[in-house]
Design a protein around this motif. Structure first.
Motif, short mmCIF file in Angstrom:
data_model
loop_
_atom_site.label_atom_id
_atom_site.label_comp_id
_atom_site.label_asym_id
_atom_site.label_seq_id
_atom_site.Cartn_x
_atom_site.Cartn_y
_atom_site.Cartn_z
N ASP A 69 0.87 -1.17 0.00
CA ASP A 69 0.00 0.00 0.00
C ASP A 69 0.91 1.23 0.00
O ASP A 69 1.67 1.43 0.94
CB ASP A 69 -0.88 -0.02 1.25
CG ASP A 69 -1.84 1.16 1.35
OD1 ASP A 69 -1.59 2.21 0.71
OD2 ASP A 69 -2.83 1.05 2.09
N GLU A 124 -7.95 0.98 12.92
CA GLU A 124 -7.16 2.02 12.25
C GLU A 124 -6.23 2.76 13.21
O GLU A 124 -5.35 3.51 12.79
CB GLU A 124 -8.07 3.03 11.55
CG GLU A 124 -8.86 2.47 10.40
CD GLU A 124 -10.12 1.73 10.84
OE1 GLU A 124 -10.49 1.80 12.03
OE2 GLU A 124 -10.73 1.05 9.99
N THR A 139 -5.76 6.31 7.44
CA THR A 139 -6.80 6.76 6.51
C THR A 139 -6.41 6.28 5.11
O THR A 139 -5.26 5.91 4.88
CB THR A 139 -6.93 8.29 6.51
OG1 THR A 139 -5.80 8.85 5.81
CG2 THR A 139 -7.02 8.86 7.92
N PRO A 140 -7.33 6.32 4.15
CA PRO A 140 -6.99 5.92 2.77
C PRO A 140 -5.91 6.80 2.14
O PRO A 140 -5.25 6.39 1.19
CB PRO A 140 -8.31 6.06 2.02
CG PRO A 140 -9.36 5.98 3.06
CD PRO A 140 -8.76 6.58 4.30
#
Length: 174
Positions: free
Chosen positions: A2, A118, A154-155
Motif C-alpha cells: 500500500d 485504524e 486513513t486511505p
C-alpha cells in the motif's frame, strides 16, 4: 502492499542530479540521493520498519541553498524541528543545509485498541545528521532520537501525532 500505509515489502530509490553551468550560471554540482525502506509484518497488526537515506553532493561551486540537504521534523529526524538538524548560519542561527546527509529511522507499530483497527501506537529510534561537506561526515557526529506516537490510518495515509526526544541536543533544546 500500500503506497500510503505500507505494512510489508520494500522500496528503493536512487536519484542522481547534475547541474551544468550553462550560460555561465553559478550552478556546477553533482548530487545523489539514496533511499531504502523495508517493512516487516510481525503479526496481523504489528509491524517493524526501517528507512535509511543517504545524500551526497559537491562540485566546483557550493550547492545553492535550495538544492542542499536538510533534515528534521516529522518525515526525517523527529528529534529536531523541521529542517533544524545540521549546520546553521553563525549570524542568523538559521539552518543552511549541507552537502551530505545520513538518516536512519527504525519503527515498531502496534495496535492500541481492538475495537478501532485504524488506531495504532508507534515507538521509534532515529539516527542522523546533515554535514557541510561529504568530507565532514563522521559516525561519531550522528545524533540520536527516540520517541513514541499515535497514528490513525486513513486511505490517504496516516494522521500522526509523535513526540521525539533528541538525546544529543543540549538539555535546554530537548
Amino acid at each position: 502492499n500500500d503506497p500510503f500505509n505500507p505494512e510489508k515489502g520494500a522500496f528503493l530509490s536512487f536519484v542522481l542530479e547534475r547541474a551544468f553551468p550553462l550560460f555561465k550560471a553559478e550552478s556546477d554540482y553533482v548530487k545523489s540521493f539514496f533511499k531504502y525502506q523495508h517493512f516487516v509484518p510481525l503479526s496481523s497488526r504489528s509491524n517493524f520498519s526501517l528507512t535509511t537515506r543517504l545524500g551526497l553532493g559537491g562540485g566546483k561551486a557550493p550547492i545553492p541553498i535550495h538544492e542542499r540537504f536538510f533534515a528534521g521534523g516529522s518525515n526525517s529526524f523527529r528529534g529536531a524541528r523541521y529542517d533544524e538538524l545540521g549546520p546553521k548560519d553563525p549570524d542568523s542561527l538559521k539552518p543552511r543545509g549541507g552537502e551530505a546527509l545520513f538518516l536512519l529511522n527504525i519503527e515498531l507499530t502496534f495496535p492500541l485498541l481492538r475495537t478501532i483497527r485504524e488506531l495504532s501506537g508507534v515507538v521509534f529510534y532515529d539516527k542522523g545528521n546533515v554535514f557541510d561537506e561529504p568530507k565532514h561526515f563522521a559516525f561519531s557526529l550522528l545524533q540520536d532520537a527516540v520517541g513514541l506516537g499515535v497514528r490513525y490510518r486513513t486511505p490517504l495515509g496516516p494522521v500522526r501525532f509523535e513526540l521525539g526526544l533528541n538525546l544529543d541536543a543540549p538539555r535546554e533544546e530537548r
